[in-house]
Design a protein around this motif. Structure first.
Motif, PDB file in Angstrom:
ATOM      1  N   LEU A 262       0.859  -1.172   0.000  1.00 47.80           N
ATOM      2  CA  LEU A 262       0.000   0.000   0.000  1.00 47.80           C
ATOM      3  C   LEU A 262       0.902   1.231   0.000  1.00 47.80           C
ATOM      4  O   LEU A 262       1.789   1.352   0.851  1.00 47.80           O
ATOM      5  CB  LEU A 262      -0.889   0.003   1.248  1.00 47.80           C
ATOM      6  CG  LEU A 262      -1.768   1.230   1.444  1.00 47.80           C
ATOM      7  CD1 LEU A 262      -2.903   1.230   0.417  1.00 47.80           C
ATOM      8  CD2 LEU A 262      -2.349   1.244   2.850  1.00 47.80           C
ATOM      9  N   ILE A 263       0.689   2.119  -0.949  1.00 50.22           N
ATOM     10  CA  ILE A 263       1.490   3.344  -0.990  1.00 50.22           C
ATOM     11  C   ILE A 263       1.053   4.219   0.178  1.00 50.22           C
ATOM     12  O   ILE A 263      -0.105   4.604   0.282  1.00 50.22           O
ATOM     13  CB  ILE A 263       1.328   4.078  -2.336  1.00 50.22           C
ATOM     14  CG1 ILE A 263       1.822   3.189  -3.478  1.00 50.22           C
ATOM     15  CG2 ILE A 263       2.091   5.409  -2.305  1.00 50.22           C
ATOM     16  CD1 ILE A 263       1.623   3.775  -4.861  1.00 50.22           C
ATOM     17  N   GLU A 264       1.996   4.483   1.072  1.00 49.06           N
ATOM     18  CA  GLU A 264       1.699   5.263   2.278  1.00 49.06           C
ATOM     19  C   GLU A 264       1.633   6.756   1.992  1.00 49.06           C
ATOM     20  O   GLU A 264       0.822   7.478   2.563  1.00 49.06           O
ATOM     21  CB  GLU A 264       2.760   4.975   3.334  1.00 49.06           C
ATOM     22  CG  GLU A 264       2.469   5.597   4.671  1.00 49.06           C
ATOM     23  CD  GLU A 264       3.463   5.161   5.721  1.00 49.06           C
ATOM     24  OE1 GLU A 264       3.951   6.032   6.455  1.00 49.06           O
ATOM     25  OE2 GLU A 264       3.751   3.952   5.813  1.00 49.06           O
ATOM     26  N   ARG A 265       2.530   7.232   1.109  1.00 50.81           N
ATOM     27  CA  ARG A 265       2.538   8.657   0.783  1.00 50.81           C
ATOM     28  C   ARG A 265       3.223   8.880  -0.561  1.00 50.81           C
ATOM     29  O   ARG A 265       3.936   8.012  -1.063  1.00 50.81           O
ATOM     30  CB  ARG A 265       3.229   9.457   1.876  1.00 50.81           C
ATOM     31  CG  ARG A 265       4.691   9.144   1.978  1.00 50.81           C
ATOM     32  CD  ARG A 265       5.385  10.067   2.935  1.00 50.81           C
ATOM     33  NE  ARG A 265       6.807   9.843   2.854  1.00 50.81           N
ATOM     34  CZ  ARG A 265       7.592   9.708   3.894  1.00 50.81           C
ATOM     35  NH1 ARG A 265       7.090   9.760   5.108  1.00 50.81           N
ATOM     36  NH2 ARG A 265       8.878   9.520   3.736  1.00 50.81           N
ATOM     37  N   GLY A 266       2.999  10.053  -1.119  1.00 46.93           N
ATOM     38  CA  GLY A 266       3.630  10.421  -2.380  1.00 46.93           C
ATOM     39  C   GLY A 266       3.030   9.687  -3.557  1.00 46.93           C
ATOM     40  O   GLY A 266       1.937   9.132  -3.474  1.00 46.93           O
ATOM     41  N   ARG A 267       3.785   9.690  -4.654  1.00 44.38           N
ATOM     42  CA  ARG A 267       3.334   8.994  -5.854  1.00 44.38           C
ATOM     43  C   ARG A 267       4.533   8.412  -6.590  1.00 44.38           C
ATOM     44  O   ARG A 267       5.660   8.853  -6.393  1.00 44.38           O
ATOM     45  CB  ARG A 267       2.518   9.901  -6.748  1.00 44.38           C
ATOM     46  CG  ARG A 267       3.295  11.045  -7.345  1.00 44.38           C
ATOM     47  CD  ARG A 267       2.416  11.910  -8.187  1.00 44.38           C
ATOM     48  NE  ARG A 267       1.332  12.342  -7.332  1.00 44.38           N
ATOM     49  CZ  ARG A 267       0.645  13.452  -7.465  1.00 44.38           C
ATOM     50  NH1 ARG A 267       0.902  14.244  -8.447  1.00 44.38           N
ATOM     51  NH2 ARG A 267      -0.297  13.783  -6.631  1.00 44.38           N
ATOM     52  N   VAL A 268       4.263   7.429  -7.413  1.00 47.13           N
ATOM     53  CA  VAL A 268       5.298   6.773  -8.206  1.00 47.13           C
ATOM     54  C   VAL A 268       4.796   6.666  -9.645  1.00 47.13           C
ATOM     55  O   VAL A 268       3.592   6.485  -9.877  1.00 47.13           O
ATOM     56  CB  VAL A 268       5.674   5.380  -7.622  1.00 47.13           C
ATOM     57  CG1 VAL A 268       4.512   4.410  -7.678  1.00 47.13           C
ATOM     58  CG2 VAL A 268       6.915   4.808  -8.294  1.00 47.13           C
ATOM     59  N   ARG A 269       5.716   6.813 -10.580  1.00 46.72           N
ATOM     60  CA  ARG A 269       5.374   6.714 -12.002  1.00 46.72           C
ATOM     61  C   ARG A 269       6.203   5.602 -12.653  1.00 46.72           C
ATOM     62  O   ARG A 269       7.313   5.312 -12.209  1.00 46.72           O
ATOM     63  CB  ARG A 269       5.673   8.033 -12.705  1.00 46.72           C
ATOM     64  CG  ARG A 269       4.740   9.151 -12.322  1.00 46.72           C
ATOM     65  CD  ARG A 269       5.063  10.415 -13.140  1.00 46.72           C
ATOM     66  NE  ARG A 269       4.023  11.393 -13.012  1.00 46.72           N
ATOM     67  CZ  ARG A 269       3.951  12.283 -12.024  1.00 46.72           C
ATOM     68  NH1 ARG A 269       4.871  12.293 -11.088  1.00 46.72           N
ATOM     69  NH2 ARG A 269       2.959  13.153 -11.978  1.00 46.72           N
ATOM     70  N   LYS A 270       5.654   5.063 -13.693  1.00 49.15           N
ATOM     71  CA  LYS A 270       6.384   4.085 -14.503  1.00 49.15           C
ATOM     72  C   LYS A 270       7.676   4.752 -14.984  1.00 49.15           C
ATOM     73  O   LYS A 270       7.660   5.885 -15.457  1.00 49.15           O
ATOM     74  CB  LYS A 270       5.501   3.676 -15.685  1.00 49.15           C
ATOM     75  CG  LYS A 270       6.071   2.608 -16.538  1.00 49.15           C
ATOM     76  CD  LYS A 270       5.070   2.242 -17.612  1.00 49.15           C
ATOM     77  CE  LYS A 270       5.702   1.320 -18.627  1.00 49.15           C
ATOM     78  NZ  LYS A 270       4.745   0.952 -19.671  1.00 49.15           N
ATOM     79  N   GLY A 271       8.817   4.069 -14.786  1.00 50.17           N
ATOM     80  CA  GLY A 271      10.110   4.599 -15.181  1.00 50.17           C
ATOM     81  C   GLY A 271      10.878   5.276 -14.060  1.00 50.17           C
ATOM     82  O   GLY A 271      12.059   5.579 -14.205  1.00 50.17           O
ATOM     83  N   ASP A 272      10.217   5.535 -12.909  1.00 45.23           N
ATOM     84  CA  ASP A 272      10.890   6.178 -11.776  1.00 45.23           C
ATOM     85  C   ASP A 272      11.973   5.288 -11.182  1.00 45.23           C
ATOM     86  O   ASP A 272      11.843   4.064 -11.148  1.00 45.23           O
ATOM     87  CB  ASP A 272       9.896   6.496 -10.647  1.00 45.23           C
ATOM     88  CG  ASP A 272       9.077   7.748 -10.902  1.00 45.23           C
ATOM     89  OD1 ASP A 272       9.322   8.431 -11.908  1.00 45.23           O
ATOM     90  OD2 ASP A 272       8.169   8.020 -10.078  1.00 45.23           O
ATOM     91  N   ALA A 273      13.015   5.936 -10.667  1.00 44.07           N
ATOM     92  CA  ALA A 273      14.022   5.240  -9.859  1.00 44.07           C
ATOM     93  C   ALA A 273      13.557   5.337  -8.407  1.00 44.07           C
ATOM     94  O   ALA A 273      13.119   6.397  -7.961  1.00 44.07           O
ATOM     95  CB  ALA A 273      15.381   5.902 -10.027  1.00 44.07           C
ATOM     96  N   VAL A 274      13.629   4.222  -7.683  1.00 43.54           N
ATOM     97  CA  VAL A 274      13.270   4.181  -6.264  1.00 43.54           C
ATOM     98  C   VAL A 274      14.349   3.395  -5.516  1.00 43.54           C
ATOM     99  O   VAL A 274      15.114   2.654  -6.121  1.00 43.54           O
ATOM    100  CB  VAL A 274      11.874   3.535  -6.039  1.00 43.54           C
ATOM    101  CG1 VAL A 274      10.779   4.385  -6.647  1.00 43.54           C
ATOM    102  CG2 VAL A 274      11.816   2.117  -6.580  1.00 43.54           C
ATOM    103  N   GLU A 275      14.391   3.571  -4.195  1.00 40.59           N
ATOM    104  CA  GLU A 275      15.351   2.842  -3.375  1.00 40.59           C
ATOM    105  C   GLU A 275      14.642   1.787  -2.542  1.00 40.59           C
ATOM    106  O   GLU A 275      13.548   2.025  -2.034  1.00 40.59           O
ATOM    107  CB  GLU A 275      16.064   3.790  -2.403  1.00 40.59           C
ATOM    108  CG  GLU A 275      17.209   4.539  -2.996  1.00 40.59           C
ATOM    109  CD  GLU A 275      17.934   5.387  -1.973  1.00 40.59           C
ATOM    110  OE1 GLU A 275      19.142   5.611  -2.174  1.00 40.59           O
ATOM    111  OE2 GLU A 275      17.322   5.847  -0.993  1.00 40.59           O
TER     112      GLU A 275
END
Length: 190
Positions: free
Chosen positions: A29-42
């Motif tokens: 479950l995404i707790e906060r913010g947003r993510v897009r296809k192609g994003d770099a995440v840790e």
């Protein structure tokens, strides 16, 4: 609703490997913010961080280009191998959160029916942060010798493994196998 300007954060709930371990799908479950296809995440917690890429986002039995706080998603990730990611870690915007093993906290013990006994310095408790469950030792601070049920106190907690933590984060804990109380992180010490 989502607080403006807060970076992406999702606790990893489940992990599914595909294509003989070359592709991983991380759900949560995404707790906060947003993510897009192609994003770099840790991937953060349990001893390190790894920068990975979001190749695809699945939500509500379909693929989407972006997802935001409150959505349950599956993120197809490239850049990690079998055994490099586990339940309890978090996916986050790069540099937005880090792993810690020691912190100051304010905790409250629940009623006697929930707690096996009082808590003293040196007690080993099981702490729950999102999907992470990690054992840790408690040191009572100030003039406290013992924390009784229905009381609140300041403590220092030392975890056995690094967990993604930030100030103000809430958590729950178990004592002798029973749900015992809750607290929040006041200050990170390492």
């Amino acid at each position: 609703m989502e607080a403006p300007g807060k970076p992406f954060l999702m606790h990893i709930g489940d992990i599914f490997w595909q294509n003989q371990g070359r592709v991983v799908i991380l759900t949560g479950l995404i707790e906060r913010g947003r993510v897009r296809k192609g994003d770099a995440v840790e991937i953060v917690g349990f001893g390190g961080t790894a920068l990975v890429g979001v190749e695809q986002i699945e939500a509500f039995h379909g693929y989407v280009d972006k997802a935001s706080a409150g959505m349950s998603v599956g993120l197809l990730i490239r850049g990690t191998a079998v055994g490099e990611v586990e339940r309890g870690q978090v996916l986050a915007a790069p540099g937005s959160i880090s792993g810690h093993t020691r912190f100051a906290a304010d905790i409250t013990l629940w009623s006697e029916e929930h707690v096996a006994a009082e808590v003293r310095t040196g007690e080993r408790l099981r702490f729950h942060f999102g999907t992470a469950a990690v054992a840790g030792d408690v040191t009572l601070t100030g003039r406290l010798d013992v924390l009784h049920p229905l009381h609140r106190g300041d403590v220092t907690i030392t975890l056995e493994r690094p967990v993604a933590l930030e100030e103000g984060q809430s958590f729950a804990f178990r004592h002798r196998g029973r749900a015992a109380g809750s607290g929040h992180v006041m200050r990170l010490l390492d």
